[in-house]
Scaffold this motif. Structure first.
Motif, PDB file in Angstrom:
ATOM      1  N   PRO A  45       0.204   3.685   3.530  1.00  0.00           N
ATOM      2  CA  PRO A  45      -0.035   2.527   4.400  1.00  0.00           C
ATOM      3  C   PRO A  45      -1.446   2.501   4.971  1.00  0.00           C
ATOM      4  N   ARG A  46      -1.973   1.291   5.134  1.00  0.00           N
ATOM      5  CA  ARG A  46      -3.310   1.148   5.713  1.00  0.00           C
ATOM      6  C   ARG A  46      -3.371   1.763   7.105  1.00  0.00           C
ATOM      7  N   SER A  47      -2.258   1.670   7.838  1.00  0.00           N
ATOM      8  CA  SER A  47      -2.241   2.240   9.198  1.00  0.00           C
ATOM      9  C   SER A  47      -2.376   3.758   9.178  1.00  0.00           C
ATOM     10  N   ARG A  48      -2.234   4.343   7.985  1.00  0.00           N
ATOM     11  CA  ARG A  48      -2.356   5.804   7.848  1.00  0.00           C
ATOM     12  C   ARG A  48      -3.554   6.189   6.983  1.00  0.00           C
ATOM     13  N   THR A  66       5.678   6.079   4.826  1.00  0.00           N
ATOM     14  CA  THR A  66       5.315   6.644   3.529  1.00  0.00           C
ATOM     15  C   THR A  66       6.516   6.497   2.598  1.00  0.00           C
ATOM     16  N   SER A  74       5.291   0.405   7.463  1.00  0.00           N
ATOM     17  CA  SER A  74       4.158   1.340   7.522  1.00  0.00           C
ATOM     18  C   SER A  74       4.604   2.783   7.306  1.00  0.00           C
ATOM     19  N   HIS A  87       0.871  -1.174   0.000  1.00  0.00           N
ATOM     20  CA  HIS A  87       0.000   0.000   0.000  1.00  0.00           C
ATOM     21  C   HIS A  87       0.906   1.221   0.000  1.00  0.00           C
TER      22      HIS A  87
END
Length: 185
Positions: free
Chosen positions: A110-113, A137, A135, A107
């Motif tokens: 990131p999915r966590s962001r 960028t 995670s 991703h």
């Protein structure tokens, strides 16, 4: 010639009514059994045959190697978002280092962001690059893809698919698979 035909053998290339393959990757192939059924149901026309035949006590038929649909099937304009199609869009190579081994998704955001799993945020990455980026960028990781993610067209996926020919190509298929490529002088 009485030939034992295995269920996996003698596939037929399936062309649309305009004589273009229904799909390039995966190549549109039918088993010989499905092909013969379609011939008897008058859904296809036989374009080319193998030398091998199937026989019954009252019937003999050479196995079709190329068939064309009698009714045109309009190709889908928007490819499905699948792992395979993402890999095909990205030519089965890591967008960070170019490796073709141990491929996975990354991703970009990131999915966590808050990044979502979509055409516009997912690229092909090898496991080592994906783990290295984690995670972070792109800027934080100092890792920038060769090609940013985007939603491809079916035409684009077909073009990429032609770069990865299947392991088996029967001679009778060649005129129909690559008719739109540039000819050598």
């Amino acid at each position: 010639m009485n030939v034992h035909v295995s269920p996996a053998g003698f596939p037929a290339l399936v062309l649309n009514a305009d004589f273009r393959p229904l799909s390039y990757y995966p190549l549109s192939l039918w088993s010989w059994q499905d092909t013969i059924k379609a011939v008897f149901l008058e859904r296809v026309s036989i374009v080319a045959n193998y030398d091998q035949a199937v026989r019954s006590p009252s019937f003999e038929m050479r196995l079709p190697s190329v068939v064309s649909l009698k009714t045109y099937v309009k190709p889908s304009t928007h490819p499905a978002f699948t792992r395979f199609n993402v890999f095909l869009r990205d030519r089965f190579s890591c967008q960070y280092c170019g490796s073709r081994d141990d491929l996975t998704f990354d991703h970009v955001i990131p999915r966590s962001r808050g990044g979502i799993t979509s055409w516009d945020n997912v690229i092909t990455a090898c496991s080592p690059c994906n783990l290295r980026k984690g995670s972070l960028t792109m800027n934080e990781a100092h890792m920038f893809p060769a090609q940013m993610p985007y939603q491809p067209t079916v035409h684009h996926l077909h073009r990429n698919g032609r770069q990865f020919p299947p392991n088996y190509l029967h001679d009778s298929w060649l005129d129909y698979l690559y008719w739109d490529t540039e000819l050598e002088p």
